[in-house]
Design an enzyme around this catalytic site. Structure first.
Site, PDB file in Angstrom:
ATOM      1  N   ASP A   1       0.813  -1.217   0.000  1.00  0.00           N
ATOM      2  CA  ASP A   1       0.000   0.000   0.000  1.00  0.00           C
ATOM      3  C   ASP A   1       0.846   1.266   0.000  1.00  0.00           C
ATOM      4  O   ASP A   1       2.029   1.252   0.333  1.00  0.00           O
ATOM      5  CB  ASP A   1      -0.968   0.007   1.185  1.00  0.00           C
ATOM      6  CG  ASP A   1      -0.270  -0.182   2.528  1.00  0.00           C
ATOM      7  OD1 ASP A   1       0.801  -0.820   2.570  1.00  0.00           O
ATOM      8  OD2 ASP A   1      -0.793   0.300   3.552  1.00  0.00           O
TER       9      ASP A   1
ATOM     10  N   GLU B   1      -0.575  -2.167   5.260  1.00  0.00           N
ATOM     11  CA  GLU B   1       0.448  -2.081   6.315  1.00  0.00           C
ATOM     12  C   GLU B   1       0.424  -0.718   6.982  1.00  0.00           C
ATOM     13  O   GLU B   1       0.608  -0.612   8.194  1.00  0.00           O
ATOM     14  CB  GLU B   1       1.833  -2.359   5.727  1.00  0.00           C
ATOM     15  CG  GLU B   1       2.955  -2.382   6.770  1.00  0.00           C
ATOM     16  CD  GLU B   1       3.445  -1.008   7.193  1.00  0.00           C
ATOM     17  OE1 GLU B   1       3.752  -0.835   8.410  1.00  0.00           O
ATOM     18  OE2 GLU B   1       3.523  -0.098   6.353  1.00  0.00           O
TER      19      GLU B   1
END
Length: 403
Positions: free
Chosen positions: A85, A143
């Protein structure tokens, strides 16, 4: 297999490796929104012949590479974890590969992590006959919200085949390219999001004795809370308490009814983490009561410390030394206070999280993580692939011990 052969095979892929990283850098997606990223990853894994599961824990992707240096189901299973991400940051860059998505950029190196893991999958797929066991690639979403790892585990990322160990890396832009930091024990801190709400009694700023000022109470709590770090936790146990936001009030001459603060608590020790959260709530409540107010502490997003297993760490250290030389893998303490939900995988199975230097002062690559000017020296990509490849080949070598 000669070391030079592996290094040569990786360096030959450097143009493609760099292009892959730049593609993901130019097309970032936020936590819980990594749809195109995940789809491209899954497509590439299938092209390499890996068994693939999509939408694991949201937009997570799991790829399974089964080695052939043994019987069916023979050997151990190693997980390679990579986060995917991006962050809500507007990139400041003239690079041709800068983010094409307004307000979103890969400012933490996850684009490099994706490129490394996909290239590693290609390298190891070509060497199935040297693997006794399985490699599970976990491309983890969210994350940056400390939410993806738990969801992936809940949806079976560590099962079928059952994972025995996990390794992962983080490109680190404030560490020189060519260096690798790897050590046992805690390497990244836990992190908890804190909310402190102080309730008083609103009133006119000219007659404060008729009110209960929550701003004054909050100020007392903020100052006193630092004594929890300096006087109630061992000086041999680092901890950080930071208040990053405070809001309350509507005008210069009005005493507010309520104030809210947001902060973060970070430790390396789980007992310290639990103790400090409890004591902060007690301290805030006690100070507020003494000043005729009320205070409530709640804990939001959180993740534990990343704690490396000594045996797996030694395996990775040997791989790192073979890649960049022993002199470039220092033994000094390299613990970091930022957090990472790789900690969830490390708590579930033995593993190692290590850091690959990606900064270069001479080239002006010095911006820290989560900065709008963040970038990496792409030479770090090949170093990451080679270190992970050597570790995987060693862990799953045909002469490994069973179990």
């Amino acid at each position: 297999m000669a070391q030079d052969e592996l290094k040569s095979a990786i360096l030959q892929r450097m143009p493609a490796l760099s292009a892959l990283r730049r593609h993901y850098h130019a097309h970032p997606e936020l936590s819980f929104e990594e749809r195109e990223t995940a789809a491209a990853i899954a497509t590439r894994l299938r092209e390499l012949g890996l068994e693939t599961r999509d939408h694991v824990g949201g937009e997570g992707v799991v790829g399974i590479l089964r080695g052939t240096a043994g019987g069916d189901g023979d050997g151990r299973t190693l997980m390679i974890r990579a986060d995917i991400d991006a962050l809500p940051i507007e990139e400041i860059s003239d690079a041709e590969y800068r983010s094409q998505v307004p307000g979103v950029m890969h400012a933490c190196g996850h684009d490099g992590h994706i490129a490394i893991a996909l290239t590693l999958a290609e390298i190891l797929a070509e060497r199935r006959d040297q693997l006794r066991g399985n490699v599970v690639f976990a491309f983890q979403p969210a994350e940056e919200r400390a939410a993806g790892a738990s969801k992936m585990i809940d949806e079976g990322a560590l099962d079928d085949p059952k994972v025995d160990a996990v390794i992962g890396l983080h490109l680190w832009a404030t560490y020189p390219v060519g260096k690798i930091a790897v050590q046992p024990g805690a390497v990244m801190a836990s992190a908890d999001e804190l909310f402190l709400r102080v309730r008083g009694k609103g009133g006119h700023g000219a007659v404060p004795h008729e009110a209960v000022d929550p701003i004054v109470v909050a100020a007392q709590i903020v100052v006193a809370a630092q004594t929890l770090i300096s006087r109630e936790v061992s000086p041999f146990h680092p901890a950080v308490l930071t208040w990053g936001a405070i809001s309350g009030g509507t005008a210069f001459n009005i005493i507010a009814d309520e104030v809210e603060l947001r902060g973060t608590l970070r430790t390396y020790d789980e007992a310290d983490r639990a103790f400090l959260k409890r004591r902060l709530a007690e301290l805030a409540s006690g100070i507020a009561q003494g000043m005729r107010a009320e205070a409530e502490v709640t804990v939001g997003l959180g993740t534990g410390a990343c704690v490396n297993d000594p045996e797996i760490t030694q395996l990775v250290r040997a791989a790192a030394e073979a890649t960049v030389g022993r002199e470039n893998v220092p033994t000094k303490d390299m613990r970091l206070t930022p957090s990472d939900d790789m900690s969830v995988f490390l708590a579930a199975v033995p593993g190692c999280y290590f850091f690959v230097g990606a900064g270069n002062i001479e080239r002006g690559i010095t911006a820290p993580h989560h900065n709008a000017r963040f970038d990496i020296d792409e030479a770090a990509l090949a170093i990451g692939v080679e270190t992970m490849a050597r570790a995987a080949l060693a862990y799953l070598s045909p002469d490994q011990a069973e179990g």
